[in-house]
Design a protein around this motif. Structure first.
Motif: not given
Length: 725
Positions: A249, A29, A27, A73, A232
């Protein structure tokens, strides 16, 4: 490489030789631009710098991991947004720092959410999958490394109804069948579940019927581990033989889960709880694996920047590998607690989620703690007892304590625990201990579990410890009560009824001095005592909140455990007590983030465990704790001892020209020069004492045949401590 015995727990055997390491990232992002995001949260705008820090950090590892896996992600803009492809290119630029092969699997931000009608976000489509494959490559696949098989899944396809779902399903089943007899690891974005395999379908897990399909295959074919992202936060469980890890995360916290902590949330309502950001390094051994969490603290580096070269550091410890972890921890707070997460309308609106707080477990692993002291109520609670079994397989040992003789149902559970309980501590008034010995003898004989007795202290005991009459509970023998302990063991049944007694080490006592006396009593009476080392003060109203002072107390206890191995100390307590009686800081704060004491515990075990062999003897040199083994001299430098002087003497011709200096806060190592004197060597320790954290000095006693060392010899000695970048 031989396949593991599928009929035995991998944790029950020696790990054997380390084969390779791989990295896990979840993650990131990544945004399409630096410090700009489509999210409403400012924390999300920091994602690129944090991802860059992670990739640069992994690139500095020496040796390099065999490979790295991103669990999904990858980027933040979803496929329907015009910024999606720009974010993909930004991620590729960041990930270019990777020096090892990088494998990617899609998350819901990369191909669309799982199919649910109550979320407004776009769900997975065939076009999104095709776009992902064009930009990143296959969304499910297999690869091999040193005889192990690794399977990467597209979680979003499960229950999607797309034609690709059936293709992946058939492929995965065939891969598991064909890998029979080999070690298999599975990577996925959505986890099958978070806390309970029967939990409701939420934004955070795989819905039915796909969940049961996946779990049935895992139970049937028994892969060694499954790693997932998406939530996360950290969770750990076992699906039969398979160990399941849910990874934190690198970018931000799923802050609805801050309900797990009884404390005010961190920045941006908990989303920027930087203490919980990081990645995993997984060491694969001949017989099992060890997953290390590397906390990044939310560190960032800007585009075009490079990380400075890290100083040499001690190796990470872990509960599975820290075989010399003699110091236990008292778990006063709930450590397997389930919390109802408020449905506040973000990604959960129609019911509360129930989640277990696994952060205390993660902290214990990072410290390398094995021995845990828990109240009998944990053993009686079937749900907590099951968590005890899960952690026992990792290497934890449980000392169960109770007031008065255990009830029949407790004795039955202990007898039937099959190794779950390693020790029992019974607290009772002195007047009743003698009469209880026959019962304890029968209990100990039947269960085979080590048994210790702790004396309940009353106002009658004040003449021994100088305390005033109070309404606060106090238990454990003190060293001045040696005659009482001797009388207890002189009874005919005493030695065969109990393995030892519990001594209380109050805050006003130095752990090293107390454990030296306790060890002497244990040797005289041929017993193995426990030492209950308190971080709490003498008054229930006094707060012991000095992190450095507490860390010094922890350091001295760990140091003493290597010098006096007959004594098993338990430190009270793991988590801060910031309300109620006897407030004090512990190893982790109320958000379950590590304090200085936890890092000191881990690094001191790593240092002493790596180079100390055989018996150690303890001396006091200029007021500082010093111990000798056959091969090394160890000196513990505590800021609390700064008044003893700014110079340390190391007498004798066996001293080296250089010493290894270890910062027990961050584990960094350096060499310091020793000054030759008429009687031996001296060292200026002023800077070390003012550093704000305990230090450890290690000197090789016979570095060369001539009895002296050079800078080259000392560098070689540093390498012998298994340094990590």
């Amino acid at each position: 490489m031989n396949a593991p015995d599928k009929n035995a727990s991998i944790e029950s055997d020696s790990l054997g030789e380390k084969l390779f390491q791989f990295a896990l990232i979840a993650d990131t992002h990544v945004n399409e631009e630096e410090r700009k995001t489509t999210s409403t949260y400012a924390t999300n705008a920091l994602a690129n710098g944090r991802a860059r820090f992670v990739f640069e950090s992994i690139a500095q590892l020496d040796p390099q991991p065999a490979f790295a896996v991103h669990l999904g992600d990858i980027v933040h803009p979803v496929p329907v947004l015009p910024t999606f492809e720009a974010a993909v290119e930004r991620f590729k630029a960041i990930a270019a720092a990777s020096k090892c092969p990088l494998y990617l699997i899609p998350g819901n931000h990369d191909v669309g959410d799982k199919v649910v009608e109550w979320m407004p976000a776009g769900t997975i489509t065939a076009d999104h999958v095709e776009k992902y494959r064009r930009l990143f490559g296959p969304d499910y696949y297999a690869f091999d490394e040193q005889g192990c098989r690794f399977l990467a899944l597209d979680a979003q396809l499960i229950n999607s109804g797309l034609s690709a779902e059936q293709h992946q399903r058939a492929w995965f089943e065939d891969e598991l069948k064909s890998a029979s007899g080999r070690r298999v690891f599975v990577f996925i974005h959505y986890p099958p579940y978070v806390t309970d395999r029967h939990e409701s379908g939420t934004y955070d897990n795989i819905d039915e019927p796909g969940r049961s399909w996946l779990l049935a295959l895992i139970e049937k074919y028994r892969p060694e581990a499954l790693f997932a992202g998406h939530v996360h936060n950290f969770w750990y469980d076992r699906i039969g033989f398979c160990q399941m890890y849910l990874l934190p995360a690198t970018s931000f916290l799923r802050h609805d889960y801050t309900e797990l902590f009884r404390v005010a949330p961190a920045q941006e309502f908990g989303r920027n709880d930087t203490g919980k950001f990081g990645y995993f390094l997984v060491d694969v051994y001949q017989h099992g694996h060890v997953a290390h969490f590397v906390r990044t603290g939310g560190a960032m580096i800007a585009e075009g920047e490079k990380l400075p070269r890290h100083a040499p550091r001690l190796p990470s410890v872990h509960t599975r590998t820290n075989v010399c972890a003699r110091v236990g921890i008292d778990l006063r707070h709930p450590w397997a607690e389930r919390v109802e997460i408020a449905a506040t309308g973000g990604v959960q609106e129609f019911e509360r989620k129930i989640a277990r707080n696994d952060y205390p477990t993660l902290a214990l692993w990072e410290m390398g703690v094995r021995k845990l002291r828990v109240p009998v109520q944990d053993l009686l609670d079937a749900r907590v007892r099951e968590r005890m079994r899960v952690l026992r397989a990792i290497g934890h040992e449980f000392l169960v304590y109770c007031y008065d003789l255990p009830a029949d149902d407790v004795q039955r559970l202990i007898n039937e625990s099959n190794g779950l309980v390693s020790g029992v501590e019974v607290v009772m008034p002195r007047s009743r201990i003698g009469a209880a010995l026959p019962v304890l003898q029968r209990m100990r004989s039947k269960s085979g579990v080590a048994t210790h007795v702790s004396k309940l202290r009353t106002h009658e005991d004040a003449k021994f410890d100088g305390s005033k009459f109070s309404h606060f509970i106090n238990h454990g023998y003190i060293v001045s009560e040696r005659d009482q302990v001797s009388d207890l063991f002189s009874e005919v049944v005493g030695g065969s009824a109990i393995d030892g007694v519990v001594f209380r080490v109050s805050r006003k006592e130095r752990p090293l001095e107390a454990m030296q006396k306790i060890s002497a009593i244990g040797e005289q009476l041929n017993m193995r005592p426990l030492a209950y080392v308190r971080l709490a003060g003498e008054s229930p109203a006094d707060a012991m909140n000095d992190d450095v002072d507490n860390a010094c107390r922890v350091a001295e206890t760990v140091f003493a455990s290597f010098v006096f191995p007959r004594v098993t100390p338990y430190i009270d307590t793991l988590m801060d007590v910031d309300r109620g009686y006897f407030p004090r800081t512990g190893f982790i704060d109320r958000s379950c983030n590590p304090r200085l004491a936890s890092r000191v515990y881990a690094n001191l075990h790593a240092a002493l465990g790596a180079v100390s062999t055989g018996e150690m003897t303890c001396l006091s040199q200029d007021g500082y704790p010093i111990a000798h083994s056959e091969t090394h001299t160890f000196a513990l430098l505590l800021p609390a001892d700064a008044t003893h002087g700014a110079r340390m003497r190391l007498s004798g011709s066996q001293a080296a020209h250089f010493a290894q200096a270890i910062d027990l806060n961050d584990g960094t190592l350096s060499m310091v020069a020793l000054e030759k004197t008429r009687d031996g060597y001296e060292l200026d320790i002023t800077g070390m004492l003012s550093a704000g954290a305990p230090r450890l000095l290690i000197v090789a006693r016979n570095p060369t045949p001539s009895g002296h060392s050079t800078a080259t010899d000392s560098a070689a000695s540093l390498q012998s401590v298994q340094l990590r970048a």
